[in-house]
Each structure stands twice: as structure tokens, then as C-alpha cells.
Design a protein around this motif. Sequence first.
Motif, short mmCIF file in Angstrom:
data_model
loop_
_atom_site.label_atom_id
_atom_site.label_comp_id
_atom_site.label_asym_id
_atom_site.label_seq_id
_atom_site.Cartn_x
_atom_site.Cartn_y
_atom_site.Cartn_z
N GLY A 72 0.79 -1.23 0.00
CA GLY A 72 0.00 0.00 0.00
C GLY A 72 0.82 1.28 0.00
N LEU A 73 2.13 1.17 -0.22
CA LEU A 73 2.96 2.37 -0.31
C LEU A 73 2.77 3.01 -1.68
CD1 LEU A 73 4.19 0.80 2.12
CD2 LEU A 73 6.41 1.74 1.46
N THR A 74 2.88 4.31 -1.74
CA THR A 74 2.62 5.01 -3.00
C THR A 74 3.92 5.34 -3.71
OG1 THR A 74 2.58 7.14 -1.85
CG2 THR A 74 0.48 6.01 -2.14
N ALA A 302 11.73 4.36 -4.94
CA ALA A 302 11.27 5.25 -3.87
C ALA A 302 9.79 4.99 -3.59
CB ALA A 302 11.49 6.71 -4.28
N ALA A 303 9.51 4.47 -2.40
CA ALA A 303 8.14 4.14 -2.00
C ALA A 303 7.78 4.93 -0.75
CB ALA A 303 8.01 2.64 -1.74
N PHE A 304 6.61 5.54 -0.77
CA PHE A 304 6.24 6.55 0.23
C PHE A 304 5.06 6.11 1.07
CE2 PHE A 304 4.01 10.67 1.20
CZ PHE A 304 5.01 11.22 2.00
N LEU A 368 9.95 7.46 3.73
CA LEU A 368 10.34 7.13 2.36
C LEU A 368 11.29 5.96 2.41
CD1 LEU A 368 10.17 7.87 -0.67
CD2 LEU A 368 12.29 9.18 -0.33
N PHE A 369 10.87 4.84 1.82
CA PHE A 369 11.73 3.68 1.68
C PHE A 369 12.50 3.84 0.36
CE2 PHE A 369 8.28 2.49 4.44
CZ PHE A 369 8.91 1.79 5.46
N LEU A 370 13.81 3.94 0.45
CA LEU A 370 14.63 4.30 -0.70
C LEU A 370 15.69 3.24 -0.97
CD1 LEU A 370 15.14 6.64 -2.75
CD2 LEU A 370 16.84 7.51 -1.11
N LEU A 390 13.17 13.98 -3.68
CA LEU A 390 11.73 13.91 -3.95
C LEU A 390 10.94 14.62 -2.86
CD1 LEU A 390 11.60 10.16 -5.08
CD2 LEU A 390 11.69 12.21 -6.53
N PHE A 391 11.56 14.80 -1.71
CA PHE A 391 11.00 15.58 -0.61
C PHE A 391 12.14 16.45 -0.07
CE2 PHE A 391 8.75 11.59 -0.94
CZ PHE A 391 7.42 12.01 -1.01
N PRO A 392 11.84 17.68 0.30
CA PRO A 392 12.92 18.60 0.68
C PRO A 392 13.80 18.02 1.79
CG PRO A 392 10.82 19.77 0.49
CD PRO A 392 10.50 18.31 0.39
#
Length: 530
Positions: A72-74, A302-304, A368-370, A390-392
Motif C-alpha cells: 500500500g505504499l505510494t 522510492a516508496a512513500f 520514504l523507503f529508498l 523527492l522531498f525537501p
Amino acid sequence: MTKNLLAGMLLSISTLTFAQDDAAKYAESITPDDLKKHLVIIASDSLEGRDTGSPGQKKAAEYVSSYYKQYGLTPAATAADGSKSYLQKYNLHKRSWGEVYVKAGSKKYEFNKEFYLNGILNVPEETSSEVILVGYGIDDPAYTDYNNLDIKGKAVVVFEGEPKSADGKYLVSGTGEKTKWSGPVSWQAKARVALDRGATYVFIVTDKTGDDLDKEIRQRAVMARRFSAPTLKPVVEAPNSLAAFAVPASIAAQILNTSTSKLLKEKASIDKSGKPLSKQMSGNVAVKAERVSETIETENVAAFMEGSDKKDEVLLISAHLDHIGISDNGEINNGADDDGSGTVSLLELAEAFSKAKAEGKGPRRSILFLNVTGEEKGLFGSEYYSENPLFPLKNTIADLNIDMIGRVDKAHENDHKYVYLIGSDKLSSKLHAISEEANKKYINYNLDYTFNDPKDPNRFYYRSDHYNFAKMGVPVIFYFTGVHEDYHKPGDDVEKILFDKQAPIVKLVFHTAWELVNREERIEVDSNKE
């Protein structure tokens, strides 16, 4: 004590206990069996060692992406068409040797097998040139091989080193001391003199023969591969670089249309007489030295997971997806520990947090799983992310980086319940304290800070992906269990992974992450011990 105050205290205690029980509950989903289930795929022969940009690495990226989607990660990245994607694509740039050879008469000699090249030369098409022997190729007030010699438009053959008289004195220095015309980088001085005088190519006759020559050529071949490693930025090479071919006397003799014995006799005559060549040798040579540009397309995964009330603040959890691929002899380097262990740990962490979120216990801050690539080439994936976040980064609270946690090193052969922590106290004292408390409360492993010492000669703090975030001011912890005998070798296989040892370390990361994303205050950057 008032009734309302007592009730409030009981509520606070029960809430704290409930939160702790939640963490322990979801950490139990991290199991040795699940870690192994993923690793037998990630470190399988079918992925061919996951070399950066290779089909195997891309299969690994697809595999972890599919599980992030299942949990369910985006997707956190953006594809070229504007749609959301799990893949943050980037390119690496590589300049390397293409076809390189030397031809003399009817014979064609192989690069890095029969000769090698010093420096960089770009001859994309075969080019022929007249060639002459110029003794030692020295031009010095005390001794010169270039008097009354026109080499413009010709290739030159010169002997390695510098002439020495019978009494052991070098002709240039007049003593027993060597000059710039001898030694490992003397080729540069000789090539510079010849090229400045208009020579097309320079051939230096190496003194090495037999096994010594074979060993030197093999070493040079390894160096050539190392220096053709990719870079994140495009490589720009000088158009007229200094270069010289290093050839054995046998090849030089073929180039000069003579015998090896006659060529070496000329060298001996210079040493004996103390004078430059009196006899001119000439011939013809054809060379090709092709430089090629290559673009390697690769991607971070990259999964958020969005947080609840503090979702603009993001915790990074990272590991590298790539490894070193296939060896020259065809053996596959599966990289089960390096860093298959970190890759599958991220999948287990993502599953644990997704179970919590599905039951209404999701993180307050985002995660964030990177899974980065390019680590084995130079930490390029994490560097690319740090320059194109992808995020500051100012909203990135920490990076928990996992690289090699599935084996034990020699220092802990009798104590498997350990993990090296690196960087935890470098930027944030609170991060270090949270990590220590999580271990004490839930795991009780030996937290070994040996490699956290700034004087550590291994410099592991600078050698994995967390460093690209630390240098940007993001607090980090690097989880690591040390180097073993199969490091960067084909023996780094799933059969040697200690999953019962690995699982508690992953749980330690989970509990540390749980506290970081759910605590009221964001941890502060309050020190700089880098």
C-alpha cells in the motif's frame, strides 16, 4: 491528588504503554523466514549479480516495487509522462576503451594482453605512421637523443629508463642518482618531448619480460577498468591527452622492421659509448585507440508512506539495490549480504509499518523507503537523490541506512548478537539516545561503535549511502555487521546469511524508526562530529 489529575496520569501511562505494545506487536512481523523468502530472489543467479543498470538490477527494482505496491505504499517519483512511479531514473556516464590495437607488418597486437597504454589517446580509425627509433627519448642539456633529428609527423620508439655508463653513473645526472627520465611516470616526460616536437605516437620499450611483463599488463588492465568506471556527471576528456604505448622489445622490433637482438644491441651501444644512436632504425606502424562514451540508465526505487498529523516531515530508510555483477571469469557475485540483506530488510520494515497503518496505527511523520543504485560505483544513487530530492532535505528528519547485516566478521565469531552503528551521534545526540534506548528496551544487542571512531582507517562512515545525506546535514545511522571473507566475491550467497541474527537488527531499525516518526518533537541537529 485530584480525581481529574489521577485520571489524566493514568491515561498518559496507558497511552504510552499502548504505543510501546503497538511497536512490539508490529515488529513481530519481521521474521527470519520472510527475510529469506525475499533474499532467495534478490540474490539468485537469475539476477546476475545486480550490476548497476543491468537487466538483473532492473529485475530487482521491479521485485521490490511490486511488494511496496502490495503493502500500500505510494510511488514517490515522477515518470517521463508525468505519471507517478516507484522508479527515480537517472543516468551514469562512462568513457572507456573501445577497440585498441597496434599493427606492424602482418601482425596485430592485442591491447592489455600484449601491450598497454599510459594515459588517454583517442584514435577512432586505424591510422598508419612512419616510425623511427630515438634511443632513450631524452632531451636534456647533459644528454639528448634529439640532435639534428626531425620527428615531425612520425611515431617514435624510445627505450625505458635512462643510459648509464660502465661505472654505474647515469649520463644525465653524472652520478648514481636517477632523474625524471627514469621511474613509473618517466613516460610522461618522454612523451611530452616527442609530442611537442611533432611526433604522432610514442612507443616506450619496457624493460620487463616474461612473467613480470604479463603481471604488469594484467595490473594495467585492472587499472583501465577502474578508471573507466561511470560517473554521475558527463566525463569530458582533453582532446590532446598525453599518452604512450608500452610495448615489449619484440613488438618494438617488429615495428622497426628489425630483430629483437639487434634492437637491444642498439640500446647497449648507447650505454657503452655514452653517446646517442649513430644508426637510424625505421619502420611503419598502424594503431587504433578508440574511446567510447556510454550512458548507463539506472533507477532508485522510492516508496512513500504518508504520515498523519506531521506528514510534511519525512524519515528516510535506505539500502542499496545493486551489486558488482559478473566477474571476468564468468562467476556471478550474488551479493546476498552486500546489500541483499539491506534490500530485503526494507521490504520487511515496509510491511511492518503497513500493517500498523492498516490497523489505524500509521506513523505521524511520513516514511520514504529508498532503495538506491550506483552504490558500488561510487554512491551515485544516493548522491543523485540528495541533489534531486523527492522531498525537501530540510524536511528530512533522518536517514537509517542498512548495508551488510547478514553475516559476522572475525571480531565477533563468538558473539553473533551485535551490530556496528556508525554516525548515530555525529549530528544529533537525540538520535543516538533514541537508538540506544530502542536497543535496551527491545533487542539487547551489543552496539559496537568501533567504526564510528573518526580515526578508523576503514572510513566506513564515508563508504555507504548515508554519507550523502549526512553531508547535507541530515542525521544518520549506518547499520553494518562488518566485512567478511566473501566481500565482493562469488561466495556472498544466501546459504551463508544468518537470518536469525539479521532479524533482530531489522527490528532495532524498526523500533528506532517508530520512535522517530511518532514522537512529539522532531529530533534536532545539535552537533557536528563528522
